[in-house]
Motif scaffolding. Structure first.
Motif, PDB file in Angstrom:
ATOM      1  N   PHE A  54      28.236  -2.238  31.640  1.00 46.65           N
ATOM      2  CA  PHE A  54      27.153  -2.506  30.694  1.00 46.65           C
ATOM      3  C   PHE A  54      26.621  -3.927  30.857  1.00 46.65           C
ATOM      4  O   PHE A  54      25.405  -4.141  30.939  1.00 46.65           O
ATOM      5  CB  PHE A  54      27.656  -2.296  29.268  1.00 46.65           C
ATOM      6  CG  PHE A  54      26.613  -2.544  28.220  1.00 46.65           C
ATOM      7  CD1 PHE A  54      25.724  -1.543  27.852  1.00 46.65           C
ATOM      8  CD2 PHE A  54      26.512  -3.781  27.595  1.00 46.65           C
ATOM      9  CE1 PHE A  54      24.756  -1.769  26.887  1.00 46.65           C
ATOM     10  CE2 PHE A  54      25.545  -4.017  26.628  1.00 46.65           C
ATOM     11  CZ  PHE A  54      24.664  -3.003  26.274  1.00 46.65           C
ATOM     12  N   MET A  61      22.945   1.404  31.985  1.00 47.07           N
ATOM     13  CA  MET A  61      23.486   0.666  30.838  1.00 47.07           C
ATOM     14  C   MET A  61      23.930   1.627  29.746  1.00 47.07           C
ATOM     15  O   MET A  61      25.002   1.470  29.150  1.00 47.07           O
ATOM     16  CB  MET A  61      22.426  -0.296  30.277  1.00 47.07           C
ATOM     17  CG  MET A  61      22.342  -1.635  30.947  1.00 47.07           C
ATOM     18  SD  MET A  61      21.133  -2.705  30.107  1.00 47.07           S
ATOM     19  CE  MET A  61      21.897  -2.870  28.489  1.00 47.07           C
ATOM     20  N   SER A  99      18.281   0.971  35.696  1.00 44.29           N
ATOM     21  CA  SER A  99      19.261   0.049  35.121  1.00 44.29           C
ATOM     22  C   SER A  99      19.472   0.343  33.637  1.00 44.29           C
ATOM     23  O   SER A  99      20.603   0.276  33.131  1.00 44.29           O
ATOM     24  CB  SER A  99      18.801  -1.397  35.307  1.00 44.29           C
ATOM     25  OG  SER A  99      18.721  -1.726  36.671  1.00 44.29           O
ATOM     26  N   PHE A 114      24.721  -4.407  34.351  1.00 39.33           N
ATOM     27  CA  PHE A 114      23.359  -3.871  34.414  1.00 39.33           C
ATOM     28  C   PHE A 114      22.431  -4.539  33.398  1.00 39.33           C
ATOM     29  O   PHE A 114      21.212  -4.536  33.583  1.00 39.33           O
ATOM     30  CB  PHE A 114      23.374  -2.354  34.233  1.00 39.33           C
ATOM     31  CG  PHE A 114      23.746  -1.632  35.493  1.00 39.33           C
ATOM     32  CD1 PHE A 114      22.813  -1.473  36.499  1.00 39.33           C
ATOM     33  CD2 PHE A 114      25.026  -1.155  35.682  1.00 39.33           C
ATOM     34  CE1 PHE A 114      23.143  -0.824  37.680  1.00 39.33           C
ATOM     35  CE2 PHE A 114      25.371  -0.506  36.858  1.00 39.33           C
ATOM     36  CZ  PHE A 114      24.430  -0.342  37.864  1.00 39.33           C
ATOM     37  N   ALA A 115      22.991  -5.120  32.343  1.00 37.00           N
ATOM     38  CA  ALA A 115      22.169  -5.894  31.421  1.00 37.00           C
ATOM     39  C   ALA A 115      21.623  -7.142  32.122  1.00 37.00           C
ATOM     40  O   ALA A 115      20.452  -7.515  31.960  1.00 37.00           O
ATOM     41  CB  ALA A 115      22.978  -6.295  30.192  1.00 37.00           C
ATOM     42  N   ALA A 149      27.686   2.229  28.411  1.00 38.47           N
ATOM     43  CA  ALA A 149      27.944   2.037  26.975  1.00 38.47           C
ATOM     44  C   ALA A 149      28.705   3.228  26.402  1.00 38.47           C
ATOM     45  O   ALA A 149      29.622   3.068  25.594  1.00 38.47           O
ATOM     46  CB  ALA A 149      26.620   1.844  26.232  1.00 38.47           C
TER      47      ALA A 149
END
Length: 227
Positions: A205, A25, A21, A208-209, A29
């Motif tokens: 982003f 991310m 993950s 997955f955060a 990004a």
């Protein structure tokens, strides 16, 4: 301190998924950053079309200005796919040579029927003025914006041949004609070209955060680890 009061040792339940993950991310990004950069480039400040010179022009430059005179169309080109096959025999790109300013001309490439009609009308008005029929170019100026793309060798060859045949600028050789022409064409472009990357990058982003936060909360006792 009794054994029962000791804090139980735990660890992350799915460390591999957490690392994956984190990597995703980072990927999203980067995608968002590239999308933002492309979007800024396509929607940022324009260069002034009417101040262009061969030295100040470059590939991918976004320009905006007033087209006040047209020397005419010097060619048409069928649209082709990646294999070079004609997409539609009724869908043509037109190449017009217009005045960027008093010193230089530049090409506009367009398939927009309304723009073609306006440029044809402007050409007629420009010729009437050049022939002394009218005291001014009796047609409205056209506000125009686009992206500069370098003319390829075939396009330049057609352009210079046409200029010499028409006797434009009083040029009798290609070298003489080159002194008056910016070797780029103004093309339509997708002003939202970077937006899909920006949206996908931001959504990925954030997604997955959220997943990472959930994985961080999923912990197991070290002694009772059943993974």
């Amino acid at each position: 301190m009794s054994e029962s009061n000791k804090k139980a040792k735990t660890r992350i339940k799915h460390p591999a998924l957490l690392v994956l993950s984190l990597l995703l991310m980072f990927v999203f990004a980067v995608v968002a950053f590239i999308g933002a950069k492309v979007t800024r480039g396509l929607t940022g400040e324009y260069s002034n079309l009417n101040e262009l010179t061969p030295e100040t022009s470059y590939e991918g430059q976004i320009v905006f200005g007033q087209v006040y005179a047209s020397l005419g169309t010097y060619g048409q080109k069928y649209k082709t796919d990646e294999n070079g096959d004609i997409i539609s025999e009724n869908d043509l790109d037109y190449f017009f040579l217009v005045q960027a300013n008093d010193d230089y001309s530049i090409t506009i490439q367009t398939d927009n029927e309304d723009t073609v009609a306006k440029l044809n009308a402007l050409t007629v008005a420009s010729d009437r003025f050049a022939e002394g029929v009218t005291d001014s170019i009796e047609y409205e100026t056209i506000e125009y914006s686009g992206m500069l793309i370098a003319l390829d060798e075939d396009e330049l060859s057609h352009l210079y041949t046409w200029v010499l045949q028409q006797g434009r600028y009083g040029a009798t050789t290609v070298d003489e004609a080159k002194q008056f022409i910016i070797p780029y064409k103004i093309c339509d472009y997708n002003r939202n070209g970077g937006l899909p990357m920006l949206i996908v990058g931001c959504v990925g982003f954030v997604g997955f955060a959220v997943i990472m936060l959930k994985l961080l909360k999923q912990r197991v006792d070290v002694e009772d680890d059943e993974i």
